[in-house]
Scaffold this active site. Structure first.
Site, PDB file in Angstrom:
ATOM      1  N   LYS A   8       0.846  -1.142  -0.071  1.00  0.00           N
ATOM      2  CA  LYS A   8       0.034  -0.008  -0.005  1.00  0.00           C
ATOM      3  C   LYS A   8       0.720   1.473  -0.183  1.00  0.00           C
ATOM      4  O   LYS A   8       0.674   2.048  -0.997  1.00  0.00           O
ATOM      5  CB  LYS A   8      -0.892  -0.188   1.116  1.00  0.00           C
ATOM      6  CG  LYS A   8      -2.255   0.855   1.082  1.00  0.00           C
ATOM      7  CD  LYS A   8      -2.868   1.016   2.387  1.00  0.00           C
ATOM      8  CE  LYS A   8      -3.613  -0.618   2.304  1.00  0.00           C
ATOM      9  NZ  LYS A   8      -4.153  -0.826   3.678  1.00  0.00           N
ATOM     10  N   ARG A  78      -2.926   3.064   8.506  1.00  0.00           N
ATOM     11  CA  ARG A  78      -3.284   2.079   7.381  1.00  0.00           C
ATOM     12  C   ARG A  78      -2.333   0.951   7.521  1.00  0.00           C
ATOM     13  O   ARG A  78      -0.946   1.197   7.585  1.00  0.00           O
ATOM     14  CB  ARG A  78      -3.444   2.603   6.084  1.00  0.00           C
ATOM     15  CG  ARG A  78      -4.248   3.890   6.015  1.00  0.00           C
ATOM     16  CD  ARG A  78      -4.470   4.262   4.788  1.00  0.00           C
ATOM     17  NE  ARG A  78      -5.146   3.488   3.691  1.00  0.00           N
ATOM     18  CZ  ARG A  78      -5.134   3.718   2.534  1.00  0.00           C
ATOM     19  NH1 ARG A  78      -4.639   4.812   1.846  1.00  0.00           N
ATOM     20  NH2 ARG A  78      -5.938   2.816   1.841  1.00  0.00           N
ATOM     21  N   GLY A  87      -8.029  -7.104   3.894  1.00  0.00           N
ATOM     22  CA  GLY A  87      -9.161  -7.113   5.106  1.00  0.00           C
ATOM     23  C   GLY A  87      -8.466  -7.728   6.140  1.00  0.00           C
ATOM     24  O   GLY A  87      -9.262  -7.701   7.133  1.00  0.00           O
ATOM     25  N   MET A  89      -5.465  -7.246   7.858  1.00  0.00           N
ATOM     26  CA  MET A  89      -5.074  -6.428   9.054  1.00  0.00           C
ATOM     27  C   MET A  89      -6.093  -5.251   9.548  1.00  0.00           C
ATOM     28  O   MET A  89      -7.160  -5.004   8.760  1.00  0.00           O
ATOM     29  CB  MET A  89      -3.841  -5.897   8.743  1.00  0.00           C
ATOM     30  CG  MET A  89      -3.024  -7.128   8.665  1.00  0.00           C
ATOM     31  SD  MET A  89      -1.278  -6.731   8.487  1.00  0.00           S
ATOM     32  CE  MET A  89      -1.202  -6.237   6.927  1.00  0.00           C
ATOM     33  N   ARG A 345      -3.446  -1.496  -6.293  1.00  0.00           N
ATOM     34  CA  ARG A 345      -2.583  -2.683  -6.202  1.00  0.00           C
ATOM     35  C   ARG A 345      -3.028  -3.729  -7.266  1.00  0.00           C
ATOM     36  O   ARG A 345      -4.115  -3.470  -7.863  1.00  0.00           O
ATOM     37  CB  ARG A 345      -2.884  -3.322  -4.724  1.00  0.00           C
ATOM     38  CG  ARG A 345      -4.449  -3.904  -4.571  1.00  0.00           C
ATOM     39  CD  ARG A 345      -4.632  -4.539  -3.102  1.00  0.00           C
ATOM     40  NE  ARG A 345      -5.903  -4.567  -3.131  1.00  0.00           N
ATOM     41  CZ  ARG A 345      -6.655  -4.554  -1.786  1.00  0.00           C
ATOM     42  NH1 ARG A 345      -5.778  -4.538  -0.738  1.00  0.00           N
ATOM     43  NH2 ARG A 345      -7.841  -4.522  -1.652  1.00  0.00           N
ATOM     44  N   HIS A 463     -15.368  -8.384   0.933  1.00  0.00           N
ATOM     45  CA  HIS A 463     -14.235  -9.203   1.365  1.00  0.00           C
ATOM     46  C   HIS A 463     -14.336 -10.484   0.927  1.00  0.00           C
ATOM     47  O   HIS A 463     -13.242 -11.130   0.374  1.00  0.00           O
ATOM     48  CB  HIS A 463     -14.090  -9.246   2.921  1.00  0.00           C
ATOM     49  CG  HIS A 463     -13.544  -7.906   3.210  1.00  0.00           C
ATOM     50  ND1 HIS A 463     -13.733  -7.178   4.439  1.00  0.00           N
ATOM     51  CD2 HIS A 463     -12.138  -7.348   2.840  1.00  0.00           C
ATOM     52  CE1 HIS A 463     -12.802  -5.995   4.576  1.00  0.00           C
ATOM     53  NE2 HIS A 463     -12.030  -6.273   3.453  1.00  0.00           N
ATOM     54  N   SER A 774      14.889 -42.496 -12.468  1.00  0.00           N
ATOM     55  CA  SER A 774      13.580 -41.909 -12.213  1.00  0.00           C
ATOM     56  C   SER A 774      13.384 -41.760 -10.781  1.00  0.00           C
ATOM     57  O   SER A 774      13.486 -42.725  -9.890  1.00  0.00           O
ATOM     58  CB  SER A 774      12.289 -42.481 -12.820  1.00  0.00           C
ATOM     59  OG  SER A 774      11.113 -42.088 -12.417  1.00  0.00           O
ATOM     60  N   CYS A 841       8.907 -39.314 -10.667  1.00  0.00           N
ATOM     61  CA  CYS A 841       7.577 -39.854 -10.959  1.00  0.00           C
ATOM     62  C   CYS A 841       6.982 -39.926  -9.576  1.00  0.00           C
ATOM     63  O   CYS A 841       5.756 -40.369  -9.366  1.00  0.00           O
ATOM     64  CB  CYS A 841       7.664 -41.324 -11.593  1.00  0.00           C
ATOM     65  SG  CYS A 841       8.726 -42.576 -10.529  1.00  0.00           S
ATOM     66  N   TYR A 861      12.741 -34.477 -17.120  1.00  0.00           N
ATOM     67  CA  TYR A 861      11.318 -34.477 -17.150  1.00  0.00           C
ATOM     68  C   TYR A 861      10.708 -34.550 -15.859  1.00  0.00           C
ATOM     69  O   TYR A 861      11.350 -35.211 -14.911  1.00  0.00           O
ATOM     70  CB  TYR A 861      10.658 -35.632 -18.107  1.00  0.00           C
ATOM     71  CG  TYR A 861      10.891 -36.857 -17.541  1.00  0.00           C
ATOM     72  CD1 TYR A 861       9.849 -37.435 -16.739  1.00  0.00           C
ATOM     73  CD2 TYR A 861      11.936 -37.536 -18.019  1.00  0.00           C
ATOM     74  CE1 TYR A 861      10.046 -38.942 -16.500  1.00  0.00           C
ATOM     75  CE2 TYR A 861      12.035 -38.925 -17.815  1.00  0.00           C
ATOM     76  CZ  TYR A 861      11.008 -39.494 -16.839  1.00  0.00           C
ATOM     77  OH  TYR A 861      11.460 -40.771 -16.204  1.00  0.00           O
TER      78      TYR A 861
HETATM   79  P1  ADP Z   1      -7.623  -2.467   3.761  1.00  0.00           P
HETATM   80  O1  ADP Z   1      -6.057  -2.832   3.692  1.00  0.00           O
HETATM   81  O2  ADP Z   1      -8.272  -3.152   4.680  1.00  0.00           O
HETATM   82  O3  ADP Z   1      -8.131  -2.147   2.394  1.00  0.00           O
HETATM   83  P2  ADP Z   1      -7.119   0.653   4.016  1.00  0.00           P
HETATM   84  O4  ADP Z   1      -5.922   1.042   4.664  1.00  0.00           O
HETATM   85  O5  ADP Z   1      -7.042   0.528   2.532  1.00  0.00           O
HETATM   86  O6  ADP Z   1      -7.541  -0.952   4.455  1.00  0.00           O
HETATM   87  O7  ADP Z   1      -8.383   1.395   4.614  1.00  0.00           O
HETATM   88  C1  ADP Z   1      -9.874   1.170   4.249  1.00  0.00           C
HETATM   89  C2  ADP Z   1     -10.287   2.403   3.573  1.00  0.00           C
HETATM   90  O8  ADP Z   1     -10.287   3.283   4.424  1.00  0.00           O
HETATM   91  C3  ADP Z   1     -10.025   2.594   2.413  1.00  0.00           C
HETATM   92  O9  ADP Z   1     -10.405   2.045   1.213  1.00  0.00           O
HETATM   93  C4  ADP Z   1     -10.392   4.137   2.214  1.00  0.00           C
HETATM   94  O10 ADP Z   1     -11.592   4.044   1.987  1.00  0.00           O
HETATM   95  C5  ADP Z   1     -10.459   4.352   3.513  1.00  0.00           C
HETATM   96  N1  ADP Z   1      -9.258   5.302   4.056  1.00  0.00           N
HETATM   97  C6  ADP Z   1      -7.909   5.062   4.442  1.00  0.00           C
HETATM   98  N2  ADP Z   1      -7.205   6.114   4.532  1.00  0.00           N
HETATM   99  C7  ADP Z   1      -8.059   7.264   4.246  1.00  0.00           C
HETATM  100  C8  ADP Z   1      -7.910   8.617   4.054  1.00  0.00           C
HETATM  101  N3  ADP Z   1      -6.459   8.942   4.539  1.00  0.00           N
HETATM  102  N4  ADP Z   1      -8.877   9.206   3.654  1.00  0.00           N
HETATM  103  C9  ADP Z   1      -9.828   8.688   3.545  1.00  0.00           C
HETATM  104  N5  ADP Z   1     -10.295   7.513   3.346  1.00  0.00           N
HETATM  105  C10 ADP Z   1      -9.151   6.519   4.004  1.00  0.00           C
HETATM  106 MG    MG Z   2      -7.757  -1.022   1.140  1.00  0.00          MG
END
Ligand code: ADP
Ligand code: MG
Ligand code: MG
Length: 891
Positions: A8, A78, A87, A89, A345, A463, A774, A841, A861
């Site tokens: 990320k 984040r 989802g 963490m 991503r 998710h 083999s 094998c 092989y």
């Molecule tokens: P995950 O790894 O579970 O996708 P994220 O870190 O992407 O978690 O956060 C989930 C959501 O929170 C993001 O999709 C976004 O919509 C919201 N979010 C995260 N950081 C910000 C931010 N700086 N401003 C606005 N929304 C945020």
């Molecule tokens: Mg996200």
């Protein structure tokens, strides 16, 4: 970069560099997380200063200050691992709202409703993630703080007759915040922190700790992600999708992740924040025309609702695909009409989508052939070859509900209403469908154990959908026609009640649910697949053979692209269909009193071996076929119970005591290490003589009929070259006799299995006689570990969970130990016979990780079961591409 910043953080930095609109922020590295764990959950000393400095820079860009009374900056903390764990963490949003900053933000935005909405979200997330989960508090089912606060929110909505969260007024939200704070103290025993910095550090630490949360650990096990990596923390200025009707948040894919279709695809929600789209709180709106489906077609798309923003997003999405040369999964937020990018991503996709995207991108010149080959994971290919509902039976079946097609293919199974039930069924090998109200990342293990997943709520980007797609699992989400009642153990679909354990069928490619079981068929014969496999073979250097013992299996394997048979087990004809006649002869041989009797029995057995060999050699015309001489211990072929032994005695007109006596004489304490393999042929030379004659005669007959049999004879369980020489004398004699009898020249290879550790140590001597090796890696693993293959499961499971061994060595080759013997055996063998042909094998011949190892070891092989052949072809091509020397001339 990804290793340090997590996926990320690295991609946010990359989007910044590309000039895309990204809220300012910084990332704390995964190394810091590792150090945090090493230091007993203490932050490294220099971190505080570095965070303060970085925060200053972000404040300058955003023109706001964290914790400030006038223009307070809010931030998110984040999580982000090297390899995406969607989802699994935690992330905390809206950090920095407290008594000091709330009035300033209200004044600055002129939008008190928004501020209290953000505040109630902060309290909900923070108390759950930081104060409960990260502190290791384990509340009873349904008593967690998050559930309690959700319930309070729900009660207000019910009381006031609101349909949606967006109906809540400023007053409602303000009251809720106060009530929430009261409940937090009550439940967790301490107050919600009213200080921006305390919140910030609480957030950072909770994200680090979420690396070792239950979900994250389960997911890592399943995906083989090392526990040592740690997560990064991205601290980022908040932007707000919940500021009113001109604000929104959404999730999108640059191509359709379920089918691979090259169309921008996604979902969005007005006046909402991040998680809302994914959590399935409201049915999200479609991003554009091509995203419309049964559930959302009445909702306004971003394309028509906010055309200018849509255009900008569409351009960014195209730019990202060009830059990363792969399908992107993106998260965005619109604050008061302005677009902000929050994540991109490489998108998870189904096997079908992976194949279609790889071929499309190749034709679009976005990627080259090698990249296209690398784009489809071998397990995804496996998934492509997996079954679907038989369309004919499906037409006749009764459709009971429709949802969104989140994961493709078909699934039939018993309803499981909890993850525990799904796991229980799975343990008993009972096919099951996990049916849940909503998508919940706590369910990963149950989702894994289920054959299909069905949820009442959630969209295509929820998710469950994301995770199921990653695993290529049949999945239907947002199926509003189902009502689940866990307490009663039942689910109502279209007015009819089904109990847990009742069977339903899913068509994950359409999103359709049927009652009862529907027939399944294989999804082969896809022209795209054929085209892809042709390219795969262009890049593959190692051969792929199959393990097959019947003409049908052999034909099947050829259709899957097998180039030969690496293992034909002669004893196969004594099991299953049509085995009675040859088995009776074999038993006569086994129970013979003396050599004379044995030879009589063998002479009667010979035609059966000859016909079996001939049938398969004919199908394999022109392709090599390796026959393994009889291998298993003889007691496997005689009855062990008294009842059966009495039957046999009657059949043979012998006294029961006599039969019993002879069978008892075959008893061995360790049959796996007893009279089997080449040892049989040494003790009873007439047994191998018969087999040699049958094989040579089958070959000679085919030659005379104009076929091109390529016979390879393989001696099992060898430990010494002297065994091979001993058997070769018999072989040479029979060979001469057969050539004379038929008047044709019969070419063949004489080789051996390498499956006992000693054989690898004296492989140079063995190769003086053996024309090929083999590796029988099943036995080699068994004998190297001293693990009895047939009863070691419980031990292996414990060893894996205790991390004494990384994986079941019978599934994936133990490269560290057994691998050394394989390398040594090949190396020594080729010192005396440089052109020695080498293959494998064992079960490992179909395992992608092991295949890469065999490639590097220099094998000619691998051989695997017919259905694994395409997987092995792909894995072999990928091994060649990954391990190719670059063209630079430097290496
Ligand atoms: P995950 O790894 O579970 O996708 P994220 O870190 O992407 O978690 O956060 C989930 C959501 O929170 C993001 O999709 C976004 O919509 C919201 N979010 C995260 N950081 C910000 C931010 N700086 N401003 C606005 N929304 C945020
Ligand atoms: Mg996200
Ligand atoms: Mg063996």
């Amino acid at each position: 970069m990804k290793n340090l910043l997590g996926g990320k953080g690295a991609n946010l930095a990359e989007m910044c560099k590309l000039g895309m609109p990204v809220p300012a922020g910084f990332t704390i590295t995964t190394d810091t997380c590792v150090e945090f764990y090493k230091n007993n959950l203490q932050f490294p000393a220099e971190l505080k200063k570095e965070v303060d400095e970085a925060l200053l820079k972000a404040e300058a860009v955003m023109n706001m200050k964290f914790g400030d009374k006038e223009a307070p900056l809010l931030i998110s903390c984040r999580s982000g691992a090297r390899s995406s764990m969607p989802g699994m963490m935690e992330t905390v949003l809206n950090i920095g709202l407290c008594a000091d900053t709330i009035p300033g933000l209200i004044k600055k935005t002129g939008n008190p409703r928004f501020v209290y909405d953000a505040y109630r979200r902060l309290i909900m997330m923070y108390s759950d993630v930081v104060m409960e989960k990260s502190e290791g508090v384990e509340p009873e089912e349904g008593k967690g703080i998050r559930v309690q606060l959700d319930k309070m929110l729900h009660e207000v909505k019910v009381k006031k007759g609101y349909k949606s969260d967006t109906d809540l007024s400023e007053e409602d939200l303000k009251n809720l915040c106060d009530a929430f704070k009261g409940r937090v103290v009550e439940v967790l025993g301490k107050p919600f922190p009213d200080n921006a910095y305390e919140q910030l550090w609480g957030g950072i630490s909770a994200v680090f700790k979420s690396w070792n949360g239950k979900r994250a650990i389960s997911y890592r096990r399943i995906e083989n992600i090392p526990d040592e990596w740690g997560t990064a923390v991205t601290v980022q200025a908040m932007v707000f999708g919940n500021m009113g009707d001109n604000s929104a948040t959404g999730v999108a894919f640059s191509r359709n992740p379920a089918t691979g279709e090259n169309k921008f695809y996604g979902e969005w929600l007005v006046n909402a924040q991040g998680e809302d789209v994914v959590a399935g709180i409201r049915t999200p709106n479609p991003l554009n025309e091509s995203t419309k489906n049964d559930q959302n077609k009445h909702l306004v798309s971003l394309e028509t609702g906010m055309p200018v923003v849509y255009k900008e997003l569409d351009n960014i999405q195209k730019g990202l695909e060009k830059h990363f040369r792969d399908m992107q999964d993106i998260e965005f937020t619109i604050q008061d009409g302005k677009l902000w990018m929050l994540q991109c991503r490489t998108g998870k996709r189904t096997g079908l989508a992976a194949l279609n995207m790889a071929m499309d991108m190749l034709h679009e010149n976005l990627i080259d052939e090698k990249t296209a080959v690398m784009r489809v994971a071998p397990v995804q290919l496996d998934e492509l070859l997996h079954p679907i509902l038989d369309p004919k039976s499906e037409q006749k079946a009764s459709l009971v509900a429709r949802g969104l097609p989140a994961g493709p293919g078909g699934a039939v199974g018993k309803i499981a209403l909890t993850s525990e039930k799904a796991m229980e069924y799975n343990k008993l090998h009972i096919k099951n469908i996990l049916v849940r109200e909503e998508t919940n990342p706590e369910d990963v293990e149950g989702m894994r154990a289920a054959n299909g997943i069905l949820t009442a709520r959630g969209g295509m980007t929820s998710h469950a959908a994301l995770v199921a797609r990653g695993w290529g699992k049949c999945c239907i989400v947002g199926c509003e026609g189902i009502k689940i009642n866990i307490a009663k153990g039942e689910v109502v679909i279209d007015g009819k009640t089904y109990k847990e354990g009742d069977v339903i069928s899913l068509n994950g490619s359409k999103g359709w649910v049927y009652e009862n079981a529907i027939k399944m068929i294989d999804a082969t014969e896809n022209p795209r697949f054929q085209e892809f496999m042709k390219i795969v073979d262009n890049h593959r250097t190692m051969g792929v053979r199959t393990n097959a013992d019947t003409p049908e299996d052999a034909q099947n394997a050829i259709n899957f692209g097998a180039q030969g048979i690496g293992l034909f087990r002669i004893e196969h004809m004594f099991y299953g269909k049509n085995s009675e006649a040859p088995l009776a002869k074999l038993r006569n041989m086994i129970l013979a009193n003396n050599t004379e009797e044995r030879i009589i029995a063998l002479n009667e057995l010979e035609p059966y071996i000859r016909e079996a060999a001939k049938g398969t050699l004919k199908v394999m015309d022109g392709k090599p076929l390796t026959f393994r001489l009889m291998d298993p211990p003889l007691h496997e072929f005689v009855p062990q119970t008294e009842e059966k032994q009495r039957e046999l005695a009657k059949e043979k007109g012998m006294a029961f005591e006599e039969i019993k006596h002879r069978i008892d004489a075959l008893h061995e304490v360790n049959p796996m290490m007893g009279l089997r393999g080449v040892r049989l042929g040494i003790v009873y030379p007439e047994i191998t003589e018969t087999q040699f004659r049958a094989l040579f005669e089958a070959t000679a007959e085919l030659l005379k009929e104009g076929f091109h049999p390529q016979l390879e004879i393989m001696v099992p369980l060898t430990i010494s070259v002297k065994e091979l020489k001993h058997q070769k004398v018999i072989c040479d004699k029979v060979h001469q006799e057969v050539e004379k009898k038929f008047g044709v020249k019969v070419d063949y290879l004489y080789g051996t299995m390498i499956e006992i550790p000693r054989a690898t140590l004296v492989a140079d001597e063995i190769a003086e006689v053996a024309e090929f090796f083999s590796f029988g890696t099943n036995d080699l693993t068994q004998m190297t570990f001293g693990f009895s293959r047939d009863d070691v499961n419980a031990i292996v499971n414990t060893y894996v969970s205790e991390k004494i061994i990384p994986a079941d060595p019978f599934n994936t080759l133990d490269q560290h130990g057994v691998g050394q013997l394989v390398n040594l055996g090949i190396q020594l063998g080729r010192t005396s016979r440089p052109k020695l042909k080498v293959g494998v094998c064992g079960e490992h011949g179909g395992d992608p990780a092991s295949i890469e190892f065999f490639y590097k070891a220099g094998m000619n092989y691998v051989s695997c079961s017919p259905f694994r052949v395409p997987v092995a072809r792909l894995a072999a091509a990928q091994a060649a591409i990954k391990n190719a020397k670059c063209d630079c001339g430097c290496c």
